[in-house]
Design a protein around this motif. Structure first.
Motif, short mmCIF file in Angstrom:
data_model
loop_
_atom_site.label_atom_id
_atom_site.label_comp_id
_atom_site.label_asym_id
_atom_site.label_seq_id
_atom_site.Cartn_x
_atom_site.Cartn_y
_atom_site.Cartn_z
N MET A 271 0.83 -1.21 0.00
CA MET A 271 0.00 0.00 0.00
C MET A 271 0.86 1.25 0.00
N LEU A 272 1.96 1.22 0.77
CA LEU A 272 2.85 2.38 0.83
C LEU A 272 3.55 2.63 -0.50
N VAL A 273 3.90 1.56 -1.18
CA VAL A 273 4.54 1.73 -2.50
C VAL A 273 3.57 2.42 -3.47
N VAL A 274 2.33 1.94 -3.52
CA VAL A 274 1.35 2.57 -4.41
C VAL A 274 1.05 3.99 -3.95
N GLY A 275 0.97 4.22 -2.63
CA GLY A 275 0.76 5.57 -2.13
C GLY A 275 1.89 6.50 -2.52
N ALA A 276 3.11 5.98 -2.54
CA ALA A 276 4.26 6.79 -2.96
C ALA A 276 4.13 7.21 -4.42
N VAL A 277 3.61 6.31 -5.24
CA VAL A 277 3.36 6.66 -6.64
C VAL A 277 2.36 7.81 -6.72
N GLY A 278 1.31 7.73 -5.89
CA GLY A 278 0.32 8.81 -5.87
C GLY A 278 0.94 10.14 -5.44
N LEU A 279 1.78 10.12 -4.41
CA LEU A 279 2.45 11.36 -3.99
C LEU A 279 3.35 11.89 -5.10
N GLY A 280 4.03 11.00 -5.80
CA GLY A 280 4.89 11.44 -6.89
C GLY A 280 4.11 12.10 -8.01
N LEU A 281 2.89 11.63 -8.27
CA LEU A 281 2.07 12.24 -9.32
C LEU A 281 1.66 13.66 -8.97
N LEU A 282 1.63 14.00 -7.69
CA LEU A 282 1.19 15.34 -7.29
C LEU A 282 2.19 16.42 -7.69
N HIS A 283 3.41 16.03 -8.07
CA HIS A 283 4.35 17.06 -8.48
C HIS A 283 4.12 17.49 -9.93
N LEU A 284 3.22 16.78 -10.65
CA LEU A 284 2.90 17.14 -12.02
C LEU A 284 1.80 18.19 -12.04
N ALA A 285 1.78 19.00 -13.08
CA ALA A 285 0.81 20.09 -13.18
C ALA A 285 -0.53 19.64 -13.75
N SER A 286 -0.61 18.45 -14.28
CA SER A 286 -1.83 17.98 -14.93
C SER A 286 -2.95 17.77 -13.92
N PRO A 287 -4.16 18.27 -14.21
CA PRO A 287 -5.31 18.00 -13.33
C PRO A 287 -5.62 16.51 -13.21
N VAL A 288 -5.43 15.75 -14.29
CA VAL A 288 -5.66 14.31 -14.24
C VAL A 288 -4.68 13.65 -13.28
N ALA A 289 -3.42 14.06 -13.38
CA ALA A 289 -2.41 13.51 -12.46
C ALA A 289 -2.75 13.87 -11.02
N LEU A 290 -3.29 15.06 -10.81
CA LEU A 290 -3.68 15.48 -9.46
C LEU A 290 -4.75 14.56 -8.89
N VAL A 291 -5.81 14.31 -9.66
CA VAL A 291 -6.91 13.49 -9.16
C VAL A 291 -6.45 12.05 -8.93
N VAL A 292 -5.71 11.49 -9.91
CA VAL A 292 -5.22 10.12 -9.75
C VAL A 292 -4.27 10.03 -8.56
#
Length: 398
Positions: free
Chosen positions: A284-305
């Protein structure tokens, strides 16, 4: 791979597990509601008490810092006096301090001091709830019960948010604290009856598993520090990327709802497995880390995912961790969970402070990448802690 049990479970003493789960959930909400109220009412408090963002951050850090320091002593108190006595004391402490804030908090230092006092309700409530669930809920329903209890924490944020339009904007913020005190007193009859183990039974457990618990606590520190950044910085980070404040708030609400559902679902699924809970948390932490990494992108889709992954898996593990530790140390669940919970509280204290300073210097995109790295490291420590547990059949496991 299965987790390695180190003890035999005690007999369940409650014939009313539903009431036990309800009581544990309410006690958990009471323990976190004071700091959530301060956060939710920050705008109203700010005008009168000069509550700047920096001061709010310090207040939250003090709350969780005191919680971390009080976690192990709280576990000892529950082992000695039982969950019912400690739970009642928790509700009375919350009620008394909420009334004090409403009556005498006319300056920031006074508010900070009272928050430090009521912060002890957080570990006391958590340890009492853990003991009640461990000893009064059947083994086949404990995973779900711990998931529901931990879902109470995001539910507490919803209560704090509802207090703004319902109370603070109508009769004033002080009455919100009075109402919280009344609710704490009103729930006293829901405290489940029965005692947990005594200090004597706690001494019978194997002390040689402390190293593994400390490693799991370290994993909890890193994971909680990274995950706490979601609630603290998500809105301001999204707004800084051009998202409207209203839409940013909706994204945060989405994340909170996903987190609440995930904690309950994770507990329900845990009851259908015989082991491997710590491995599941690491995943779960590995997948959560992927989610946190996506937040550094400017895309709204990346933000929601990113929000769905980070909240849904990266912040859905606390109940499962408590459940796993209780299953591994059933004769002294509060003593064991107090060690790992210390790490979680320490992360709640230091994570937002450190990551906030990082965001000030290097920006939110960098901060999210560092948070993702911290969560990945937490997954590694979780696996190391699992491997440090004694295997079945060894002297330490008996």
């Amino acid at each position: 791979m299965a987790d390695f049990p180190v003890d035999t479970p005690p007999a369940v003493t409650s014939a009313r597990p539903t009431r036990t789960v309800l009581g544990a959930t309410i006690i958990t909400i009471a323990g976190v509601l004071p700091v959530f109220l301060v956060g939710g009412l920050a705008v109203q408090l700010g005008a009168e008490l000069h509550l700047t963002p920096a001061r709010l951050g310090l207040a939250v850090a003090v709350y969780f810092g005191v919680s971390a320091l009080g976690s192990v002593p709280s576990g000892a108190l529950v082992e000695r006096y039982g969950p019912r006595v400690v739970a009642r004391g928790t509700l009375l402490l919350v009620a008394a301090t909420m009334v004090a804030i409403a009556a005498v908090a006319h300056s920031y230092p006074v508010l900070l001091a009272l928050l430090a006092v009521v912060a002890m309700a957080n570990p006391l409530g958590q340890m009492a709830s853990n003991a009640a669930l461990a000893h009064q809920v059947p083994a086949g329903r404990q995973g779900l019960s711990f998931g529901i209890k931990q879902a109470a924490i995001p539910a507490g944020t919803l209560l704090a948010g509802a207090a703004v339009p319902a109370v603070a904007l109508t009769v004033g913020w002080r009455w919100a604290f009075v109402l919280a005190a009344g609710l704490a007193l009103a729930t006293l009859p829901l405290v489940p009856a029965g005692r947990g183990p005594t200090a004597g039974s706690a001494r019978k457990r194997s002390e040689r598993t402390t190293g593994a618990l400390l490693m799991l606590g370290l994993a909890g520190t890193l994971a909680a520090g990274a995950a706490n950044a979601l609630g603290t910085f998500l809105v301001s980070s999204a707004a800084g990327r051009g998202l409207s404040p209203a839409l940013a708030g909706l994204v945060l609400t989405l994340g909170g709802a996903v987190c609440l559902v995930s904690r309950v679902l994770g507990g329900w699924l845990a009851d259908r497995r015989t082991g491997g809970h710590l491995d599941t948390i690491a995943g779960m932490l590995v997948v959560g880390a992927v989610g946190l990494g996506l937040l550094h992108l400017a895309s709204p889709v990346a933000l929601v995912v990113g929000v769905v992954l980070a909240f849904g898996l990266g912040w859905a593990w606390p109940g499962l961790l408590n459940f796993a530790v209780v299953r591994l140390h059933p004769q002294a669940p509060t003593t064991a969970t107090s060690i790992t919970q210390t790490g979680v509280y320490a992360g709640g204290c230091t994570g937002p402070l450190g990551l906030g300073a990082l965001a000030d210097r290097f920006g939110y995109p960098t901060m999210w990448l560092v948070a993702a790295a911290a969560m990945l490291l937490a997954a590694g420590f979780m696996l190391v802690g699992r491997r440090m547990l004694p295997r079945p059949g060894t002297p330490l496991a008996r």
